[in-house]
Write a protein that holds these residues in place. Structure first.
Motif, PDB file in Angstrom:
ATOM      1  N   VAL A  11     -48.569 -12.338   6.936  1.00 62.85           N
ATOM      2  CA  VAL A  11     -49.856 -12.010   6.321  1.00 62.85           C
ATOM      3  C   VAL A  11     -50.964 -12.597   7.178  1.00 62.85           C
ATOM      4  O   VAL A  11     -50.913 -13.777   7.549  1.00 62.85           O
ATOM      5  N   ALA A  12     -51.962 -11.787   7.509  1.00 62.21           N
ATOM      6  CA  ALA A  12     -53.044 -12.218   8.381  1.00 62.21           C
ATOM      7  C   ALA A  12     -53.760 -13.439   7.812  1.00 62.21           C
ATOM      8  O   ALA A  12     -54.094 -13.477   6.626  1.00 62.21           O
ATOM      9  N   GLY A  13     -53.969 -14.445   8.662  1.00 63.23           N
ATOM     10  CA  GLY A  13     -54.698 -15.643   8.269  1.00 63.23           C
ATOM     11  C   GLY A  13     -53.876 -16.649   7.485  1.00 63.23           C
ATOM     12  O   GLY A  13     -54.410 -17.680   7.071  1.00 63.23           O
ATOM     13  N   ARG A  14     -52.608 -16.383   7.282  1.00 65.16           N
ATOM     14  CA  ARG A  14     -51.759 -17.264   6.478  1.00 65.16           C
ATOM     15  C   ARG A  14     -50.891 -18.123   7.406  1.00 65.16           C
ATOM     16  O   ARG A  14     -50.270 -17.611   8.338  1.00 65.16           O
ATOM     17  N   HIS A  15     -50.845 -19.431   7.127  1.00 68.00           N
ATOM     18  CA  HIS A  15     -50.093 -20.354   7.978  1.00 68.00           C
ATOM     19  C   HIS A  15     -48.717 -20.704   7.417  1.00 68.00           C
ATOM     20  O   HIS A  15     -47.849 -21.174   8.157  1.00 68.00           O
ATOM     21  N   GLN A  16     -48.525 -20.520   6.122  1.00 71.91           N
ATOM     22  CA  GLN A  16     -47.243 -20.784   5.485  1.00 71.91           C
ATOM     23  C   GLN A  16     -46.978 -19.681   4.464  1.00 71.91           C
ATOM     24  O   GLN A  16     -47.919 -19.070   3.929  1.00 71.91           O
ATOM     25  N   PRO A  17     -45.705 -19.415   4.144  1.00 72.86           N
ATOM     26  CA  PRO A  17     -45.385 -18.279   3.276  1.00 72.86           C
ATOM     27  C   PRO A  17     -45.587 -18.576   1.791  1.00 72.86           C
ATOM     28  O   PRO A  17     -45.595 -19.729   1.360  1.00 72.86           O
ATOM     29  N   VAL A  18     -45.756 -17.494   1.040  1.00 72.32           N
ATOM     30  CA  VAL A  18     -45.748 -17.539  -0.424  1.00 72.32           C
ATOM     31  C   VAL A  18     -44.643 -16.600  -0.888  1.00 72.32           C
ATOM     32  O   VAL A  18     -44.688 -15.398  -0.605  1.00 72.32           O
ATOM     33  N   ILE A  19     -43.660 -17.143  -1.566  1.00 75.86           N
ATOM     34  CA  ILE A  19     -42.490 -16.383  -1.997  1.00 75.86           C
ATOM     35  C   ILE A  19     -42.427 -16.414  -3.518  1.00 75.86           C
ATOM     36  O   ILE A  19     -42.447 -17.490  -4.126  1.00 75.86           O
ATOM     37  N   ALA A  20     -42.375 -15.243  -4.130  1.00 73.40           N
ATOM     38  CA  ALA A  20     -42.363 -15.146  -5.596  1.00 73.40           C
ATOM     39  C   ALA A  20     -40.981 -14.750  -6.086  1.00 73.40           C
ATOM     40  O   ALA A  20     -40.338 -13.856  -5.528  1.00 73.40           O
ATOM     41  N   LEU A  21     -40.549 -15.416  -7.141  1.00 68.98           N
ATOM     42  CA  LEU A  21     -39.263 -15.152  -7.778  1.00 68.98           C
ATOM     43  C   LEU A  21     -39.551 -14.645  -9.181  1.00 68.98           C
ATOM     44  O   LEU A  21     -40.125 -15.364 -10.003  1.00 68.98           O
ATOM     45  N   VAL A  22     -39.180 -13.406  -9.464  1.00 66.22           N
ATOM     46  CA  VAL A  22     -39.490 -12.819 -10.769  1.00 66.22           C
ATOM     47  C   VAL A  22     -38.224 -12.261 -11.400  1.00 66.22           C
ATOM     48  O   VAL A  22     -37.250 -11.960 -10.721  1.00 66.22           O
ATOM     49  N   GLY A  23     -38.287 -12.112 -12.718  1.00 67.62           N
ATOM     50  CA  GLY A  23     -37.151 -11.571 -13.451  1.00 67.62           C
ATOM     51  C   GLY A  23     -37.286 -11.851 -14.926  1.00 67.62           C
ATOM     52  O   GLY A  23     -38.056 -12.727 -15.348  1.00 67.62           O
ATOM     53  N   CYS A  24     -36.539 -11.129 -15.716  1.00 63.24           N
ATOM     54  CA  CYS A  24     -36.516 -11.347 -17.158  1.00 63.24           C
ATOM     55  C   CYS A  24     -35.913 -12.717 -17.472  1.00 63.24           C
ATOM     56  O   CYS A  24     -35.167 -13.289 -16.657  1.00 63.24           O
ATOM     57  N   ASP A  25     -36.228 -13.268 -18.635  1.00 64.85           N
ATOM     58  CA  ASP A  25     -35.554 -14.499 -19.080  1.00 64.85           C
ATOM     59  C   ASP A  25     -34.046 -14.257 -19.078  1.00 64.85           C
ATOM     60  O   ASP A  25     -33.565 -13.227 -19.555  1.00 64.85           O
ATOM     61  N   PRO A 187     -29.455 -16.729 -25.946  1.00 72.60           N
ATOM     62  CA  PRO A 187     -29.251 -16.239 -27.323  1.00 72.60           C
ATOM     63  C   PRO A 187     -30.374 -16.600 -28.282  1.00 72.60           C
ATOM     64  O   PRO A 187     -30.486 -16.008 -29.354  1.00 72.60           O
ATOM     65  N   ASP A 188     -31.222 -17.584 -27.936  1.00 78.33           N
ATOM     66  CA  ASP A 188     -32.328 -17.982 -28.818  1.00 78.33           C
ATOM     67  C   ASP A 188     -33.586 -17.152 -28.585  1.00 78.33           C
ATOM     68  O   ASP A 188     -34.606 -17.377 -29.231  1.00 78.33           O
ATOM     69  N   HIS A 189     -33.519 -16.173 -27.681  1.00 74.89           N
ATOM     70  CA  HIS A 189     -34.680 -15.337 -27.390  1.00 74.89           C
ATOM     71  C   HIS A 189     -34.675 -14.085 -28.267  1.00 74.89           C
ATOM     72  O   HIS A 189     -33.636 -13.664 -28.776  1.00 74.89           O
ATOM     73  N   VAL A 190     -35.842 -13.479 -28.419  1.00 67.71           N
ATOM     74  CA  VAL A 190     -36.016 -12.291 -29.255  1.00 67.71           C
ATOM     75  C   VAL A 190     -35.592 -11.051 -28.469  1.00 67.71           C
ATOM     76  O   VAL A 190     -36.087 -10.808 -27.362  1.00 67.71           O
ATOM     77  N   SER A 191     -34.716 -10.251 -29.063  1.00 70.11           N
ATOM     78  CA  SER A 191     -34.113  -9.123 -28.355  1.00 70.11           C
ATOM     79  C   SER A 191     -35.136  -8.107 -27.886  1.00 70.11           C
ATOM     80  O   SER A 191     -35.129  -7.692 -26.717  1.00 70.11           O
ATOM     81  N   PHE A 192     -36.059  -7.685 -28.756  1.00 62.34           N
ATOM     82  CA  PHE A 192     -36.984  -6.625 -28.357  1.00 62.34           C
ATOM     83  C   PHE A 192     -37.944  -7.092 -27.263  1.00 62.34           C
ATOM     84  O   PHE A 192     -38.408  -6.296 -26.448  1.00 62.34           O
ATOM     85  N   LYS A 193     -38.258  -8.398 -27.235  1.00 65.08           N
ATOM     86  CA  LYS A 193     -39.117  -8.914 -26.167  1.00 65.08           C
ATOM     87  C   LYS A 193     -38.394  -8.886 -24.821  1.00 65.08           C
ATOM     88  O   LYS A 193     -38.986  -8.539 -23.790  1.00 65.08           O
ATOM     89  N   LEU A 194     -37.114  -9.254 -24.817  1.00 67.02           N
ATOM     90  CA  LEU A 194     -36.346  -9.193 -23.572  1.00 67.02           C
ATOM     91  C   LEU A 194     -36.239  -7.751 -23.081  1.00 67.02           C
ATOM     92  O   LEU A 194     -36.363  -7.487 -21.876  1.00 67.02           O
ATOM     93  N   ALA A 195     -36.026  -6.823 -24.015  1.00 63.04           N
ATOM     94  CA  ALA A 195     -35.927  -5.415 -23.629  1.00 63.04           C
ATOM     95  C   ALA A 195     -37.230  -4.922 -23.020  1.00 63.04           C
ATOM     96  O   ALA A 195     -37.233  -4.166 -22.040  1.00 63.04           O
ATOM     97  N   ARG A 196     -38.364  -5.348 -23.604  1.00 65.62           N
ATOM     98  CA  ARG A 196     -39.674  -4.955 -23.070  1.00 65.62           C
ATOM     99  C   ARG A 196     -39.867  -5.522 -21.666  1.00 65.62           C
ATOM    100  O   ARG A 196     -40.379  -4.838 -20.764  1.00 65.62           O
ATOM    101  N   LYS A 197     -39.473  -6.771 -21.453  1.00 66.58           N
ATOM    102  CA  LYS A 197     -39.637  -7.382 -20.138  1.00 66.58           C
ATOM    103  C   LYS A 197     -38.794  -6.659 -19.088  1.00 66.58           C
ATOM    104  O   LYS A 197     -39.260  -6.430 -17.957  1.00 66.58           O
ATOM    105  N   ILE A 198     -37.564  -6.320 -19.448  1.00 69.95           N
ATOM    106  CA  ILE A 198     -36.693  -5.617 -18.502  1.00 69.95           C
ATOM    107  C   ILE A 198     -37.290  -4.256 -18.136  1.00 69.95           C
ATOM    108  O   ILE A 198     -37.279  -3.845 -16.970  1.00 69.95           O
ATOM    109  N   GLU A 199     -37.830  -3.565 -19.133  1.00 69.56           N
ATOM    110  CA  GLU A 199     -38.453  -2.265 -18.891  1.00 69.56           C
ATOM    111  C   GLU A 199     -39.692  -2.394 -18.000  1.00 69.56           C
ATOM    112  O   GLU A 199     -39.870  -1.620 -17.054  1.00 69.56           O
TER     113      GLU A 199
END
Length: 475
Positions: A11-25, A187-199
């Protein structure tokens, strides 16, 4: 794309990287993040930054507590039911969502500070502005609510998310997992919220940043191998840095003019910028809030202006007076937004200094006297509201970061209240007296400081300031 297809570009002007890790719970972000951080830290200064709101973790932490736990759990279930059925979300959910979004903005700003000081950054989650909702998008735009105030705060939130999203990572590592696996791991997470995040996760583009997809249902060793290969490809683009955080030199110079309103800060600082721009790169930085000028513009409105200005001034006076009660949640939210504006202005100033500019600022924030003279706005008056207290805690963190970046020289322009009022007759004389009395008590985190008698003529004050800068070798 797959790891084998990933061909990173610096990335222009950047001296060190930025790495993002994303995913559903339940996708294994924390586990994979720990391994990747160890890989980064083995060869360069690196930081791991959590950029989530962590609303669910907060709810699960409070749930076991007596009295408050059942209340929080009941409220959460009620809001989940509303969201699932498409009903209008409650006011508390909207306010809480905005507050937690501001927490994310604060974390993002801290991440930027670390990166700009020479650290490689690995993030757990990354804010995005394309898909509102639980997958790290704007919260208020996802709620089925209306109203003037909500629209205003939603616009503020969307603008802040757009700004964060424009700072693209070098790569986004997306850990994909199906709903059944996610529920088995969480197992303590809400099912419909996890489904929304995956979508939603599959729809995100992160402003065009390259995305490497990894199947997180595979064995952990295989997931880690793919993630580490991705990181090594990015690291190959950036040279190693043997220096720690504190060893980064300051390329430019920061001079701050402080003083009571009417002392000549704005005129002198802008004149200095014009003067020195002829010989070196110089920029002006305003680090005030501008709330006073805003109030006076409101007062100039026909019919309702004077009455509205009087009411707003009364609330502001209570908020900045020690021992008074904070006049409502809305006042607290407005003051916090002003602090975010100040943080944005500070980061712009800091970037200019680190790029080698001479920066002359009008005002400089301090933590010694809350509520006055550019101090934290939420720490003077008291409040029993937990949301306001939480905002005050976040705000103090913002100011700690700002004052840690000390100016190379602070020039304090001293003036008495009567002289200041003669120059600023539209300002409140009592408020000027308070500022004139408090200003000499500040030391600005023990930055080098000199004083100038600002009761003199403009030309005399300007010449005194130029002489001081020359004696200190800053120009």
């Amino acid at each position: 794309m797959r790891v084998s297809d990933f061909k990173p570009r610096p990335v222009a002007g950047r001296h060190q990287p930025v790495i993002a890790l994303v995913g559903c719970d339940g996708s294994g972000k924390s586990t994979v993040g720990t391994a990747l951080l160890a890989l980064l830290q083995a060869e360069r200064p690196a930081a791991f930054c959590h950029l989530g709101k962590q609303a669910g973790n907060l709810e699960r932490t409070l749930a076991p507590l007596p009295f408050i736990g059942p209340y929080v759990t009941g409220k959460a279930r009620k809001e989940n039911s509303r969201i699932q059925t498409g009903k209008k979300a409650g006011v508390l959910a909207a306010v809480s969502g905005f507050v937690l979004s501001m927490r994310r903005v604060f974390r993002f700003a801290l991440m930027r500070c670390k990166h700009e000081r020479g650290m490689a950054v690995l993030t757990d989650r990354y804010p995005q502005n394309s898909v509102p909702g639980p997958m790290d998008g704007p919260t208020l735009a996802n709620l089925n609510r209306d109203g003037v105030l909500l629209r205003i705060f939603s616009r503020v939130e969307r603008a802040l998310y757009a700004r964060m999203a424009r700072f693209r990572p070098d790569v986004v590592i997306r850990l994909n997992v199906d709903l059944e696996t996610a529920l088995q791991r969480k197992p303590d997470h809400v099912s419909f919220k996890l489904a929304r995040k995956i979508e939603d996760l599959a729809r995100l583009d992160f402003s065009g940043a390259p995305i490497v997809d990894i199947d997180a249902t595979e064995p952990l060793a295989q997931v880690l191998a793919q993630a580490e290969e991705t990181v090594r490809k990015v690291l190959a683009l950036y040279p190693r840095s043997g220096q720690g955080l504190a060893a980064q030199p300051r390329a430019g110079c920061l001079v701050s003019l402080v003083g009571c309103d009417g002392s000549g800060k704005s005129s002198i600082s802008q004149s200095l910028v014009q003067h020195f721009s002829e010989t070196r790169p110089t920029v002006y930085g305003y680090l005030g809030l501008g709330s006073g000028d805003l109030g006076r513009r409101i007062g100039a409105l026909p019919l309702i202006g004077p009455a509205l200005e009087k009411k707003l001034n009364g609330k502001a006076k209570k908020a900045r007076t020690k021992g008074e009660k904070m006049p409502g949640l809305m006042t607290g939210l407005v003051l916090f937004v002003f602090s975010l504006v100040r943080l944005k202005r500070f980061l712009r100033v800091r970037r200019a200094v680190e790029k080698g500019f001479l920066v002359v600022t009008d005002r400089y924030p301090q933590m010694e006297i809350p509520g006055q003279c550019d101090g934290p706005g939420l720490s003077a008056a008291y409040s029993s509201n937990p949301l306001i207290r939480f905002l005050a805690w976040l705000e103090r963190g913002i100011y700690r970061r700002i004052v840690a970046f000390r100016p190379d020289l602070v020039i304090r322009l001293n003036v008495d209240a009567e002289t200041a009022h003669g120059r600023k007759p539209d300002h409140d004389l009592e408020a000027l007296r308070i500022k004139a009395e408090l200003m000499p008590q500040l030391n600005f985190n023990h930055a080098p400081l000199v004083e100038v008698d600002a009761r003199q003529s403009y030309e005399a004050v300007r010449q005194d300031v130029l002489d001081i800068l020359a004696r200190h070798g800053l120009v």
